[in-house]
Design a protein around this motif. Sequence first.
Motif, PDB file in Angstrom:
ATOM      1  N   UNK A 178       0.832  -1.207   0.000  1.00  0.00           N
ATOM      2  CA  UNK A 178       0.000   0.000   0.000  1.00  0.00           C
ATOM      3  C   UNK A 178       0.865   1.255   0.000  1.00  0.00           C
ATOM      4  N   UNK A 179       1.916   1.237   0.835  1.00  0.00           N
ATOM      5  CA  UNK A 179       2.830   2.385   0.842  1.00  0.00           C
ATOM      6  C   UNK A 179       3.553   2.530  -0.491  1.00  0.00           C
ATOM      7  N   UNK A 180       3.927   1.399  -1.095  1.00  0.00           N
ATOM      8  CA  UNK A 180       4.654   1.458  -2.361  1.00  0.00           C
ATOM      9  C   UNK A 180       3.792   2.043  -3.471  1.00  0.00           C
ATOM     10  N   UNK A 181       2.493   1.750  -3.449  1.00  0.00           N
ATOM     11  CA  UNK A 181       1.590   2.308  -4.451  1.00  0.00           C
ATOM     12  C   UNK A 181       1.239   3.769  -4.172  1.00  0.00           C
ATOM     13  N   UNK A 182       1.268   4.152  -2.916  1.00  0.00           N
ATOM     14  CA  UNK A 182       0.856   5.507  -2.557  1.00  0.00           C
ATOM     15  C   UNK A 182       1.998   6.511  -2.680  1.00  0.00           C
TER      16      UNK A 182
END
Length: 476
Positions: A351-355
Motif C-alpha cells: 500500500x505504501x509502495x503504491x501511494x
Amino acid sequence: MEKRVTVLLPNNRRHNVTVKPDMTLLEILEIACAKHGFDSELHCLKFHNKEVSLTQQFRFSGLPNNCVLEMEPTDKRRTMSNVLVCIQLSDGARQQAEFAPNTTVWQVVQQLWGIQSESYQSPVIVYMRSEVIGRESMQSTTLKSLGILEGRAMMRLLDKKPEELKTQANVYKPAEVKPKAKDDDEQPSTSRSAMAAAGGSGGFALTSNMLKTLKRAAPDEQPGPNEASTSEVQKTQNNDEPERPKYDWGSGSGYALHQPKPQDKFSEEGDDSPEKQVPVVNVIGPRHAVLFSLDASNKNNDDLPDSFFDFTVNDLKMVLRDLKRTASGNEDAPLLTANLRELERQKAMLTKLNQYKDCVLRIQFPDRFVLQGMFKPHELLGKVEEFVREFLAQPSEQFHLFTIPPKKILPPSETLLELNCVPNAVLHFSYVQESLNTTIKRFLQEKYTEQLTSEEGAHFAVQKYRITKASVSSSS
C-alpha cells in the motif's frame, strides 16, 4: 453422574467403590475393609504414595474420577478424640460443646438447642455443603459419617422445608431508575460526558474545558445574536494574522517531519493581494540535496507566542478521533498467526509502495546540521550511505545510520520500505569509532556548510519536487 474409585488392597486385590460427592474418604475405606475383612482403624489410604486425609469429602479432596487409592497398614491404631462442635442459628446465636465422633447429629442438636429445635417443623443441619434434613436423618447420621473425627466443626441449624433449600438466595434486584428532571434532559452534565470520553479514548482524558470548547464549535449548533457578533469580531482578528500551517503526522521512522511556522512577509506596495515570499533553496548535490542547520531554526522558534502551542478545537477533534479509532481497533482485532501477521505487513508495504513514489530522508549530524535528499522506496540503505559519504569531510572513515528512540542501527542491505522510512524519516549519523564523534568539530565539507538553506526552504524544495513529479506523470 456416578463416580467410582478403585481401592488397591494389601493382598493385591482391587475393589471398586461407587462414591457420592458428599461421601468421606473414611467411608470409602470402611466399605473396602468391611468387604474383604480388614480393620479400618489399622489402615490408611494413599494416592501417588501420599497419604490422604480421611476426614475430607470426596468433592473437596481433589481426587479425579476412576482414581486408584492404595490401602496400606498404619504404624499406630487410629484413635478418636472428642470434637468441639459449634451450632449457629439463623439469628446468629451460637452454642458449642465437646462430643465424641460416634455421637449422632440429633443428640448434638438436643444438647445445644433442645428448646429451640423442638419448635422447628423441618430442622436442617448444614455442614460443608452437606445437608441433613429432618429428625430421622439426624438420628441416623453421626459426626463420624460427616468426616468430623478431630479438631473443631461449625454447623448451621435452619428451619426450612426441603423445597426451599433448592431456591437461590441473595438474588440481585436492580434499583429503580428515577425520572430525570427537565433541566437534566436538556443540558447533560459536562462531567458525565468527560468521563465517557475519557473511558473510550485509550488513556487520554479530556477535561471539561476542552469539551465545552468542542460543544461551542459544533457545526450543528446555531449561535445566538450575541455569539454571532463575537464570532464576527474573532474572524476579523484572525484575518489580520497569517493562517497557521497544518500538522503533518508522519508515519516513517524517527521523528515526524513537521513544518515550522513560516515567517512570511507581505508586500505593502504593488498588488492588492499579498504574495508570500519564496524561500531561498540552495541545491548542493544530487537527489535534490539541501543542507540546513537546526540552530538557525530554533532561533526563529523562540519568537513564537505561547498561544501558538495551545490546542485548537480541530486539534482536539483529531486527537479524539484517532484515539477512538486506535482503541476500537485494539479491542476488535482478531488473534493472528505468524503467517497472517507477515501477510498483513506485506500488504501494508504494498500500500505504501503504491501511494508514495518517493520518500524524504533527513540525516542529522552531531553538530546539528541536517542533510536532506530524495530517494525511492525500493532503494537500499547502502545508496543513502553513498549519498552521505559525498558530503563528509572525512569520507574514508566508517560510519552507520540509526534511528531513535530506541537506538537501532540500520543494516545497509535492507530497503527503505522494509526499514519503515516511507514516506519520510529522520536518520542520525555516527562514526563507528566513538572517539571521532567527540573530537571532530566539522563533519561536512566547508563548501557545503556555506550554502545553507532554511528549514522552510527544505520543506519548499520537497513540495516543489512533488508538484513537478505529479505534473510530469499527468502529462505523460
